[in-house]
Design a protein around this motif. Structure first.
Motif, PDB file in Angstrom:
ATOM      1  N   UNK A   1       0.852  -1.186   0.000  1.00 59.56           N
ATOM      2  CA  UNK A   1       0.000   0.000   0.000  1.00 59.56           C
ATOM      3  C   UNK A   1       0.885   1.232   0.000  1.00 59.56           C
ATOM      4  N   UNK A   2       0.369   2.321  -0.493  1.00 61.28           N
ATOM      5  CA  UNK A   2       1.162   3.538  -0.641  1.00 61.28           C
ATOM      6  C   UNK A   2       0.931   4.451   0.552  1.00 61.28           C
ATOM      7  N   UNK A   3       2.016   4.851   1.260  1.00 62.68           N
ATOM      8  CA  UNK A   3       1.843   5.808   2.356  1.00 62.68           C
ATOM      9  C   UNK A   3       1.276   7.126   1.833  1.00 62.68           C
ATOM     10  N   UNK A   4       0.407   7.732   2.632  1.00 60.30           N
ATOM     11  CA  UNK A   4      -0.241   8.978   2.226  1.00 60.30           C
ATOM     12  C   UNK A   4      -0.138   9.987   3.367  1.00 60.30           C
ATOM     13  N   UNK A   5      -0.075  11.286   3.063  1.00 62.86           N
ATOM     14  CA  UNK A   5       0.007  12.301   4.125  1.00 62.86           C
ATOM     15  C   UNK A   5      -1.323  12.449   4.855  1.00 62.86           C
ATOM     16  N   UNK A   6      -1.250  12.695   6.166  1.00 61.84           N
ATOM     17  CA  UNK A   6      -2.441  13.007   6.969  1.00 61.84           C
ATOM     18  C   UNK A   6      -2.414  14.504   7.279  1.00 61.84           C
ATOM     19  N   UNK A   7      -3.093  15.275   6.437  1.00 64.59           N
ATOM     20  CA  UNK A   7      -3.034  16.736   6.568  1.00 64.59           C
ATOM     21  C   UNK A   7      -3.783  17.253   7.797  1.00 64.59           C
ATOM     22  N   UNK A   8      -4.581  16.379   8.433  1.00 64.62           N
ATOM     23  CA  UNK A   8      -5.357  16.825   9.595  1.00 64.62           C
ATOM     24  C   UNK A   8      -4.592  16.644  10.908  1.00 64.62           C
ATOM     25  N   UNK A   9      -3.270  16.326  10.826  1.00 59.96           N
ATOM     26  CA  UNK A   9      -2.542  15.925  12.033  1.00 59.96           C
ATOM     27  C   UNK A   9      -1.142  16.527  12.043  1.00 59.96           C
ATOM     28  N   UNK A  10      -0.684  16.929  13.243  1.00 60.06           N
ATOM     29  CA  UNK A  10       0.725  17.300  13.469  1.00 60.06           C
ATOM     30  C   UNK A  10       1.149  16.682  14.800  1.00 60.06           C
ATOM     31  N   UNK A  11       2.343  16.102  14.827  1.00 60.95           N
ATOM     32  CA  UNK A  11       2.885  15.520  16.057  1.00 60.95           C
ATOM     33  C   UNK A  11       4.184  16.223  16.416  1.00 60.95           C
ATOM     34  N   UNK A  12       4.246  16.807  17.605  1.00 60.63           N
ATOM     35  CA  UNK A  12       5.504  17.434  18.001  1.00 60.63           C
ATOM     36  C   UNK A  12       5.695  17.375  19.509  1.00 60.63           C
ATOM     37  N   UNK A  13       6.965  17.380  19.924  1.00 56.54           N
ATOM     38  CA  UNK A  13       7.331  17.370  21.348  1.00 56.54           C
ATOM     39  C   UNK A  13       7.890  18.736  21.710  1.00 56.54           C
ATOM     40  N   UNK A  14       7.631  19.157  22.948  1.00 62.74           N
ATOM     41  CA  UNK A  14       8.196  20.404  23.456  1.00 62.74           C
ATOM     42  C   UNK A  14       9.399  20.041  24.306  1.00 62.74           C
TER      43      UNK A  14
ATOM     44  N   UNK B   1      -0.970  15.570  25.007  1.00 63.60           N
ATOM     45  CA  UNK B   1      -2.272  16.213  24.945  1.00 63.60           C
ATOM     46  C   UNK B   1      -2.534  16.588  23.495  1.00 63.60           C
ATOM     47  N   UNK B   2      -3.752  16.972  23.202  1.00 62.06           N
ATOM     48  CA  UNK B   2      -4.113  17.361  21.832  1.00 62.06           C
ATOM     49  C   UNK B   2      -4.741  18.741  21.839  1.00 62.06           C
ATOM     50  N   UNK B   3      -4.264  19.587  20.924  1.00 66.44           N
ATOM     51  CA  UNK B   3      -4.817  20.928  20.739  1.00 66.44           C
ATOM     52  C   UNK B   3      -5.423  20.972  19.343  1.00 66.44           C
ATOM     53  N   UNK B   4      -6.670  21.398  19.225  1.00 66.97           N
ATOM     54  CA  UNK B   4      -7.320  21.535  17.917  1.00 66.97           C
ATOM     55  C   UNK B   4      -7.226  22.980  17.448  1.00 66.97           C
ATOM     56  N   UNK B   5      -6.708  23.150  16.219  1.00 66.57           N
ATOM     57  CA  UNK B   5      -6.590  24.509  15.665  1.00 66.57           C
ATOM     58  C   UNK B   5      -6.775  24.437  14.152  1.00 66.57           C
ATOM     59  N   UNK B   6      -7.686  25.241  13.638  1.00 64.22           N
ATOM     60  CA  UNK B   6      -7.940  25.353  12.191  1.00 64.22           C
ATOM     61  C   UNK B   6      -8.175  23.988  11.558  1.00 64.22           C
ATOM     62  N   UNK B   7      -8.966  23.141  12.239  1.00 64.83           N
ATOM     63  CA  UNK B   7      -9.308  21.841  11.692  1.00 64.83           C
ATOM     64  C   UNK B   7      -8.193  20.814  11.753  1.00 64.83           C
ATOM     65  N   UNK B   8      -7.130  21.108  12.520  1.00 64.70           N
ATOM     66  CA  UNK B   8      -5.976  20.199  12.620  1.00 64.70           C
ATOM     67  C   UNK B   8      -5.788  19.763  14.060  1.00 64.70           C
ATOM     68  N   UNK B   9      -5.547  18.454  14.238  1.00 66.02           N
ATOM     69  CA  UNK B   9      -5.196  17.932  15.566  1.00 66.02           C
ATOM     70  C   UNK B   9      -3.695  18.123  15.751  1.00 66.02           C
ATOM     71  N   UNK B  10      -3.295  18.940  16.712  1.00 64.57           N
ATOM     72  CA  UNK B  10      -1.876  19.100  17.044  1.00 64.57           C
ATOM     73  C   UNK B  10      -1.619  18.284  18.302  1.00 64.57           C
TER      74      UNK B  10
END
Length: 607
Positions: A7-20, A71-80
């Motif tokens: 299967x072909x990997x595809x981008x998930x534009x509704x998501x961002x994962x980051x550590x502080x 934790x998850x922060x929702x902003x502009x339709x994106x799960x951060x």
């Protein structure tokens, strides 16, 4: 083992994962609070404590983050999806294992303090994982801020750590986490956190994931829930995890175990919410298996493939936990046997990959290795609050052979002191085999940087605070291993040792306090062999602190000179571990911390 469908990997534009990531006390958890408020995660009338992510009692009391949390922060339709990490070097294992769950890091740097030892540590780990930073210069509301100079320091550090051209081309946001404001340029007027959120959406890579492949998930952190049992936190690496589905756990040895996902959770703000499914790229929490360990992989039963294990730096210091053998043993604690202590330590290593338990060959003694004194002290305090009673030996460093040379751990030490005290600090650290690498004078304060053997820093913090009249700031982080630096002097002051069992009296304390700094107050229960103070001279001083004033025919026992008792110097766990020598122990109970000799009897110690 079945064939995996291509299967072909595809981008998930509704998501961002980051550590502080940041040095301790640079404002990570406060910034997470501000982002949660900005995104509307709290109701308007909701009462929320400061540093809401620091949920444990110890974290709140000490003002530091000890465990990584997501934790998850929702902003502009994106799960951060944000992961808040500890800022102290002793809890570096928490940072190392969560970096595999994210696609970028938010590097937070104080606009006054700038780059500190832990900044270097966490940034090096992020670069090793191939993560690009988004730089946040925090605390720009302080009048002494020097944001432009801090920016140059971060750039120089990235160059020194071997960052790629892409990593050096980092975006910059200036914030005041306390006020909840951000701006892209220092000259811009402060606004809400929109500039920071826009920078995250623009510069944090979108996760590119395989949603069609067989499910694959790695356990990164463990937690416990009173209702559903063991919780496993990690990132879904491939496919989709579905609540109620049959999956298989693959251990480090390649063993497999089938289980059903009884519960599946995600996070929305500070709330844990139930999910029906978690897709590739999501940070999820699942329940249903008690035997899982950190680094194990959860897979589709038809395709049991394990992911690479999580690697963390090895421990640098070791202490011995043993059963309490003092005359007061078993009177204050609920769990006192070797079996109970062993079970608790085994539970600890399931969820804490940077702690190691080694066999000592003795049934009632356990070797516990960790990153530093603070990590060991937090474990001791946690067990103490749970009702455990035990004794702890003096910390010792773990030596290693590096290229055939006997080597020991060394630490980067960053010190900020008034100019008047710089001389005594340099003199004391030179005696402890430290070498100075940098000195900078800034408006009446001197900033010093040293490389010091870890064992040379045992007991130094309290000495440092005395030498600088409490006006100095000291940070330290493990640098690595260097050749053995030679023998060091031990503690110069002797111990004041009690010779009788009973209650301390004002009369006895008054008579001895001129010659010693005492650790006990009148009316405390004491036993023979207990260390009750610090002598002002080398060598141990044996005293009877339980001696009462005798009645004679000249005066009544109740009348005496005006007895003025100097307040006792009470030890914390860290200061006690730093103070004791090899022939002494720290006795830990839920109610008291006592120092004692390993051999309690005075006559046996003489032999």
């Amino acid at each position: 083992m079945g064939c995996i469908a291509v299967s072909t990997p595809a981008p998930r534009n509704d998501l961002r994962n980051l550590a502080i990531i940041a040095h301790v006390d640079h404002g990570k958890t406060t910034l997470v609070d501000a982002m949660l408020r900005f995104s509307g995660s709290f109701r308007e009338n909701q009462q929320v404590a400061d540093r809401v992510m620091d949920s444990g009692d110890l974290e709140r009391e000490r003002g530091i983050t000890i465990q990584s949390k997501s934790t998850t922060v929702d902003y502009a339709g994106t799960h951060i999806q944000l992961v808040d990490t500890p800022g102290h070097a002793d809890f570096g294992g928490e940072v190392e294992r969560v970096l595999g769950m994210v696609d970028a890091v938010l590097l937070l740097v104080d606009a006054v303090e700038g780059v500190m030892p832990q900044t270097r540590f966490v940034l090096r780990k992020a670069l090793e994982h191939g993560l690009s930073p988004v730089l946040v210069v925090n605390k720009i509301d302080r009048p002494e801020q020097r944001a432009e100079a801090v920016l140059d320091e971060v750039f120089d550090l990235l160059v020194e750590l071997g960052a790629t051209d892409e990593q050096l081309d980092f975006p910059i946001v200036y914030t005041s986490a306390k006020d909840g404001t951000a701006r892209c340029e220092m000259a811009d007027p402060p606004s809400d956190l929109k500039p920071l959120m826009e920078a995250i959406l623009e510069h944090v890579p979108v996760p590119v994931v395989d949603l069609e492949g067989p499910a694959q998930f790695q356990a990164v952190t463990l937690a416990y829930d009173d209702f559903v049992g063991r919780l496993v936190i990690g990132r879904v690496n491939r496919g989709v995890l579905v609540r109620g589905a049959q999956v298989v756990r693959v251990s480090e040895q390649g063993e497999t175990e089938r289980f059903r996902i009884t519960k599946l959770f995600g996070t929305r703000g500070i709330q844990r919410v139930e999910l029906e499914e978690a897709r590739a790229g999501d940070i999820a929490i699942l329940a249903g298996v008690d035997s899982i360990e950190i680094g194990d992989t959860v897979c589709d039963p038809a395709h049991p493939e394990s992911l690479p294990r999580i690697a963390v730096d090895p421990p640098t210091i070791r202490v011995h936990f043993s059963v309490n053998t003092s005359p007061f043993a078993g009177q204050e604690g609920k769990f006192v046997t070797s079996r109970q202590i062993d079970d608790r330590l085994q539970r600890e290593i399931l969820g804490n990959v940077s702690i190691k338990i080694e066999d000592t060959g003795k049934r009632d003694t356990f070797s516990v290795a960790g990153r530093g004194e603070l990590q060991i002290a937090v474990l001791i305090e946690t067990m103490r609050r749970e009702g455990y009673e035990f004794a702890v030996s003096r910390p010792e460093i773990i030596q290693r052979e590096v290229d055939g040379v006997k080597s020991e751990p060394v630490e980067d030490v960053s010190i900020d002191v008034p100019e008047a005290y710089a001389g005594s600090v340099m003199e004391k650290l030179a005696v402890r085999k430290g070498r100075m690498t940098h000195m900078h004078n800034q408006e009446g304060r001197i900033q010093l940087e040293f490389v010091v053997p870890s064992r040379g820093l045992f007991g130094y913090r309290s000495e440092f605070l005395s030498d600088t009249r409490g006006d100095g700031i000291l940070y330290r982080t493990v640098r690595g291993y260097e050749a053995w630096a030679g023998d060091l002097e031990g503690r110069k002051e002797g111990a004041v040792v009690c010779t009788e069992q009973g209650q301390s009296t004002p009369h006895a304390i008054f008579k001895i306090q001129e010659r010693a700094n005492l650790f006990v107050s009148p009316g405390e229960r004491l036993y023979e062999g207990q260390v009750v103070g610090e002598s002002r001279r080398p060598g141990d001083l044996n005293v009877n602190l339980c001696r009462a004033k005798k009645l004679d025919n000249m005066r009544a026992s109740g009348k005496d000179d005006n007895v003025i008792i100097t307040p006792a110097r009470k030890h914390t766990i860290e200061s006690a571990l730093e103070w004791i020598e090899d022939n002494e122990l720290l006795e830990v109970t839920p109610e008291n911390l006592r120092l004692r000799k390993k051999v309690l009897s005075r006559s046996h110690r003489k032999r």
